[in-house]
Motif scaffolding. Structure first.
Motif, PDB file in Angstrom:
ATOM      1  N   VAL A 148       0.831  -1.207   0.000  1.00 51.80           N
ATOM      2  CA  VAL A 148       0.000   0.000   0.000  1.00 51.80           C
ATOM      3  C   VAL A 148       0.865   1.255   0.000  1.00 51.80           C
ATOM      4  CG1 VAL A 148      -1.741   1.308   1.272  1.00 51.80           C
ATOM      5  CG2 VAL A 148      -1.906  -1.187   1.146  1.00 51.80           C
ATOM      6  N   VAL A 149       1.873   1.287   0.862  1.00 52.02           N
ATOM      7  CA  VAL A 149       2.731   2.478   0.962  1.00 52.02           C
ATOM      8  C   VAL A 149       4.086   2.257   0.298  1.00 52.02           C
ATOM      9  CG1 VAL A 149       1.609   3.318   3.044  1.00 52.02           C
ATOM     10  CG2 VAL A 149       3.545   1.761   3.249  1.00 52.02           C
ATOM     11  N   ASN A 150       4.289   1.067  -0.299  1.00 59.29           N
ATOM     12  CA  ASN A 150       5.526   0.752  -1.016  1.00 59.29           C
ATOM     13  C   ASN A 150       6.751   1.007  -0.137  1.00 59.29           C
ATOM     14  OD1 ASN A 150       6.996  -0.130  -3.299  1.00 59.29           O
ATOM     15  ND2 ASN A 150       7.384   1.995  -3.907  1.00 59.29           N
ATOM     16  N   ASP A 151       6.755   0.382   1.030  1.00 56.32           N
ATOM     17  CA  ASP A 151       7.830   0.638   1.976  1.00 56.32           C
ATOM     18  C   ASP A 151       8.109  -0.605   2.821  1.00 56.32           C
ATOM     19  OD1 ASP A 151       9.792   2.020   3.315  1.00 56.32           O
ATOM     20  OD2 ASP A 151       8.431   3.297   4.462  1.00 56.32           O
ATOM     21  N   TYR A 152       9.387  -0.790   3.142  1.00 53.51           N
ATOM     22  CA  TYR A 152       9.802  -1.846   4.063  1.00 53.51           C
ATOM     23  C   TYR A 152       9.869  -1.265   5.480  1.00 53.51           C
ATOM     24  CZ  TYR A 152      11.348  -4.382  -0.110  1.00 53.51           C
ATOM     25  OH  TYR A 152      11.399  -5.029  -1.321  1.00 53.51           O
ATOM     26  N   LYS A 153       9.391  -2.042   6.452  1.00 48.88           N
ATOM     27  CA  LYS A 153       9.374  -1.543   7.820  1.00 48.88           C
ATOM     28  C   LYS A 153       9.859  -2.604   8.804  1.00 48.88           C
ATOM     29  CE  LYS A 153       5.759   1.907   7.111  1.00 48.88           C
ATOM     30  NZ  LYS A 153       4.511   2.520   7.619  1.00 48.88           N
ATOM     31  N   TYR A 169      10.844   1.420  12.196  1.00 49.91           N
ATOM     32  CA  TYR A 169      11.853   1.943  11.277  1.00 49.91           C
ATOM     33  C   TYR A 169      11.314   1.815   9.861  1.00 49.91           C
ATOM     34  CZ  TYR A 169      16.148   2.371   8.554  1.00 49.91           C
ATOM     35  OH  TYR A 169      17.105   2.760   7.636  1.00 49.91           O
ATOM     36  N   SER A 170      11.383   2.897   9.098  1.00 49.23           N
ATOM     37  CA  SER A 170      10.938   2.915   7.712  1.00 49.23           C
ATOM     38  C   SER A 170      12.151   3.051   6.797  1.00 49.23           C
ATOM     39  CB  SER A 170       9.975   4.094   7.482  1.00 49.23           C
ATOM     40  OG  SER A 170       9.791   4.337   6.108  1.00 49.23           O
ATOM     41  N   LEU A 171      12.256   2.166   5.797  1.00 50.09           N
ATOM     42  CA  LEU A 171      13.387   2.250   4.866  1.00 50.09           C
ATOM     43  C   LEU A 171      13.308   3.530   4.043  1.00 50.09           C
ATOM     44  CD1 LEU A 171      15.893   0.992   3.568  1.00 50.09           C
ATOM     45  CD2 LEU A 171      14.375  -0.231   1.994  1.00 50.09           C
ATOM     46  N   SER A 172      12.098   3.975   3.712  1.00 47.58           N
ATOM     47  CA  SER A 172      11.954   5.169   2.872  1.00 47.58           C
ATOM     48  C   SER A 172      12.447   6.434   3.567  1.00 47.58           C
ATOM     49  CB  SER A 172      10.501   5.344   2.440  1.00 47.58           C
ATOM     50  OG  SER A 172       9.662   5.559   3.561  1.00 47.58           O
ATOM     51  N   THR A 173      12.291   6.493   4.888  1.00 46.89           N
ATOM     52  CA  THR A 173      12.740   7.678   5.629  1.00 46.89           C
ATOM     53  C   THR A 173      14.103   7.461   6.274  1.00 46.89           C
ATOM     54  OG1 THR A 173      11.666   6.988   7.693  1.00 46.89           O
ATOM     55  CG2 THR A 173      10.350   8.288   6.133  1.00 46.89           C
ATOM     56  N   GLY A 174      14.478   6.188   6.471  1.00 45.20           N
ATOM     57  CA  GLY A 174      15.757   5.889   7.107  1.00 45.20           C
ATOM     58  C   GLY A 174      15.797   6.248   8.575  1.00 45.20           C
ATOM     59  N   SER A 175      14.634   6.255   9.227  1.00 45.14           N
ATOM     60  CA  SER A 175      14.602   6.675  10.636  1.00 45.14           C
ATOM     61  C   SER A 175      13.547   5.903  11.414  1.00 45.14           C
ATOM     62  CB  SER A 175      14.311   8.174  10.728  1.00 45.14           C
ATOM     63  OG  SER A 175      13.051   8.477  10.164  1.00 45.14           O
ATOM     64  N   TRP A 176      13.682   5.962  12.739  1.00 50.21           N
ATOM     65  CA  TRP A 176      12.739   5.345  13.660  1.00 50.21           C
ATOM     66  C   TRP A 176      11.737   6.384  14.158  1.00 50.21           C
ATOM     67  CZ3 TRP A 176      12.734   0.170  15.049  1.00 50.21           C
ATOM     68  CH2 TRP A 176      13.876  -0.572  14.731  1.00 50.21           C
ATOM     69  N   LYS A 177      10.569   5.909  14.562  1.00 51.02           N
ATOM     70  CA  LYS A 177       9.631   6.766  15.277  1.00 51.02           C
ATOM     71  C   LYS A 177       8.884   5.948  16.304  1.00 51.02           C
ATOM     72  CE  LYS A 177       5.832   6.482  11.905  1.00 51.02           C
ATOM     73  NZ  LYS A 177       4.928   7.266  11.039  1.00 51.02           N
ATOM     74  N   GLN A 178       8.600   6.579  17.404  1.00 50.20           N
ATOM     75  CA  GLN A 178       7.850   5.947  18.483  1.00 50.20           C
ATOM     76  C   GLN A 178       6.363   6.130  18.232  1.00 50.20           C
ATOM     77  OE1 GLN A 178       9.622   4.579  21.165  1.00 50.20           O
ATOM     78  NE2 GLN A 178       7.801   3.791  22.201  1.00 50.20           N
ATOM     79  N   VAL A 211      -4.312 -14.024  22.407  1.00 49.25           N
ATOM     80  CA  VAL A 211      -4.835 -13.228  21.302  1.00 49.25           C
ATOM     81  C   VAL A 211      -3.720 -13.080  20.267  1.00 49.25           C
ATOM     82  CG1 VAL A 211      -6.484 -11.957  22.724  1.00 49.25           C
ATOM     83  CG2 VAL A 211      -4.167 -11.063  22.423  1.00 49.25           C
ATOM     84  N   ILE A 212      -4.044 -12.453  19.152  1.00 53.45           N
ATOM     85  CA  ILE A 212      -3.049 -12.152  18.134  1.00 53.45           C
ATOM     86  C   ILE A 212      -2.965 -10.641  17.979  1.00 53.45           C
ATOM     87  CG2 ILE A 212      -2.447 -12.356  15.675  1.00 53.45           C
ATOM     88  CD1 ILE A 212      -3.922 -15.056  15.712  1.00 53.45           C
ATOM     89  N   LEU A 213      -1.755 -10.114  18.090  1.00 54.78           N
ATOM     90  CA  LEU A 213      -1.542  -8.684  17.904  1.00 54.78           C
ATOM     91  C   LEU A 213      -1.214  -8.445  16.433  1.00 54.78           C
ATOM     92  CD1 LEU A 213       0.327  -6.227  20.199  1.00 54.78           C
ATOM     93  CD2 LEU A 213       0.813  -6.222  17.745  1.00 54.78           C
ATOM     94  N   SER A 214      -1.994  -7.599  15.776  1.00 54.32           N
ATOM     95  CA  SER A 214      -1.813  -7.281  14.366  1.00 54.32           C
ATOM     96  C   SER A 214      -1.334  -5.846  14.224  1.00 54.32           C
ATOM     97  CB  SER A 214      -3.139  -7.463  13.605  1.00 54.32           C
ATOM     98  OG  SER A 214      -3.073  -6.880  12.323  1.00 54.32           O
ATOM     99  N   PHE A 215      -0.207  -5.669  13.513  1.00 54.05           N
ATOM    100  CA  PHE A 215       0.304  -4.330  13.230  1.00 54.05           C
ATOM    101  C   PHE A 215       0.145  -4.062  11.740  1.00 54.05           C
ATOM    102  CE2 PHE A 215       3.636  -1.462  11.765  1.00 54.05           C
ATOM    103  CZ  PHE A 215       3.501  -0.393  12.639  1.00 54.05           C
ATOM    104  N   ASP A 216      -0.724  -3.118  11.381  1.00 50.06           N
ATOM    105  CA  ASP A 216      -0.966  -2.760   9.984  1.00 50.06           C
ATOM    106  C   ASP A 216       0.200  -1.889   9.501  1.00 50.06           C
ATOM    107  OD1 ASP A 216      -1.902  -1.136   7.677  1.00 50.06           O
ATOM    108  OD2 ASP A 216      -3.786  -2.188   8.031  1.00 50.06           O
ATOM    109  N   MET A 217       0.949  -2.370   8.501  1.00 49.77           N
ATOM    110  CA  MET A 217       2.146  -1.651   8.075  1.00 49.77           C
ATOM    111  C   MET A 217       1.840  -0.371   7.312  1.00 49.77           C
ATOM    112  SD  MET A 217       4.900  -4.585   7.047  1.00 49.77           S
ATOM    113  CE  MET A 217       3.743  -5.609   6.124  1.00 49.77           C
ATOM    114  N   ALA A 218       0.656  -0.256   6.740  1.00 52.40           N
ATOM    115  CA  ALA A 218       0.303   0.966   6.015  1.00 52.40           C
ATOM    116  C   ALA A 218      -0.172   2.056   6.965  1.00 52.40           C
ATOM    117  CB  ALA A 218      -0.761   0.671   4.968  1.00 52.40           C
ATOM    118  N   THR A 219      -1.125   1.720   7.828  1.00 51.46           N
ATOM    119  CA  THR A 219      -1.702   2.722   8.732  1.00 51.46           C
ATOM    120  C   THR A 219      -0.969   2.807  10.059  1.00 51.46           C
ATOM    121  OG1 THR A 219      -3.249   1.135   9.725  1.00 51.46           O
ATOM    122  CG2 THR A 219      -3.963   2.267   7.720  1.00 51.46           C
TER     123      THR A 219
END
Length: 341
Positions: A148-153, A169-178, A211-219
């Motif tokens: 969706v966002v064309n990015d590796y995370k 961490y996003s490859l497109s930005t090269g940085s981490w965010k909390q 339970v299963i924790l799901s992390f949506d990589m786009a949103t």
């Protein structure tokens, strides 16, 4: 006029080149400037990855005893040792976190440093540490690619003050965010390895129940999903046909999306599969479950024919991990990167 006999339209050249191995394309960079420039364009990289994923099929990336890497090609005929990535550490100190659309996430066992690696181009990039002072805490790491966002995370979770904290961490930005989730993850604890589809990264978690924790990589949103029927800690999370799957004893359960933009609680039991106490499931490769049987070797169990087939003998020590892998020309950037020697 003589030269015109050998002229090929650009579209045909493009179509031929995207079908070749990356190793050949790297050699062909010196054929002419146009080809060298073509291989760097986002369109060619995207088309090459699409063809590699959907037509050539994935290879199987294997790691044995933290020291030997290998690749089994998609036609299951050739197993080749793979040169370990050059990260200024001996190979036995490297652990594979995950593989997604041509890139592999690595972690150094001592210190926890992360790297991104393209085995086809042999590029390696150091992932800088976040400014988070709690980096050294026990954590769970996931890795994936979002179409969706064309990015590796890379997603890193850790337990702090009775709740799960998350940074990305996003490859497109090269940085981490909390990321902040308020009280959503209070009292939640994660367990085991992750599984990833094109949309999300998943972990088993515990919050009064499994339970299963799901992390949506786009949103970058988190959802807690009911784990389904008869789930226990020995069940394995996997991806099957780009859907989340649970391998439970002889049963393979696949989660179906029942509502737009969200997950329902419907799990389909799709297969009755192998149940032998001496073998251990590793991953699902195309339509087959990879099993290891120490000290004999690797087996394939076909989910369509229900037949078990011997794959390769046990020659390289203890198998640690197995991942689907497709070749790509995806660049991991010039900063903090180099080519393996």
């Amino acid at each position: 006029m003589e030269d015109d006999k050998f002229f090929l339209p650009h579209e045909i050249i493009f179509s031929i080149l995207k079908r070749l191995p990356v190793k050949s394309l790297l050699r062909f960079r010196c054929v002419c400037k146009d080809w060298n420039d073509l291989f760097k364009t986002s369109l060619f990289i995207k088309e090459y990855l699409h063809h590699s994923s959907h037509h050539r099929g994935p290879s199987l990336l294997l790691q044995w005893d933290y020291s030997i890497f290998g690749m089994l090609d998609s036609d299951k005929k050739t197993f080749l040792p793979l040169r370990a990535p050059s990260v200024n550490q001996p190979a036995y100190m490297i652990d594979i976190i995950g593989s997604s659309y041509g890139l592999v996430c690595l972690q150094i066992k001592v210190g926890g440093s992360l790297f991104l690696w393209n085995p086809a181009t042999r590029e390696v990039q150091y992932v800088p540490r976040s400014k988070n002072t709690r980096w050294y805490q026990i954590c769970h790491i996931g890795f994936g690619f979002s179409r969706v966002v064309n990015d590796y995370k890379i997603v890193r979770t850790y337990y702090y003050l009775k709740r799960v904290e998350v940074e990305v961490y996003s490859l497109s930005t090269g940085s981490w965010k909390q990321l902040e989730f308020g009280n959503l993850l209070e009292g939640v604890s994660l367990h085991g390895r992750f599984a990833a589809t094109d949309e999300a990264i998943y972990w088993f978690a515990y919050l009064n129940d499994i339970v299963i924790l799901s992390f949506d990589m786009a949103t970058e949103a988190i959802t807690l999903i009911p784990a389904g029927p008869n789930i226990h800690w020995n069940v394995k999370l996997m991806a099957y046909e780009n859907k989340l799957a649970l391998l439970s004893g002889m049963k393979l359960w696949v989660m179906e999306e029942t509502t737009s933009g969200g997950f329902g609680q419907r799990w389909n039991k799709t297969k009755l599969i192998l149940n032998l106490p001496s073998v251990h499931s590793m991953t699902i490769w195309k339509n087959e479950v990879i099993y290891k049987c120490e000290p004999v070797g690797l087996y394939l169990f076909n989910l369509t024919t229900n037949k078990l087939k011997f794959l390769i003998p046990w020659e390289y020590g203890r198998l640690m991990s197995a991942f689907n892998y497709v070749e790509s020309l995806v660049s991991i950037g010039k900063k903090n990167s180099w080519t393996s020697s």
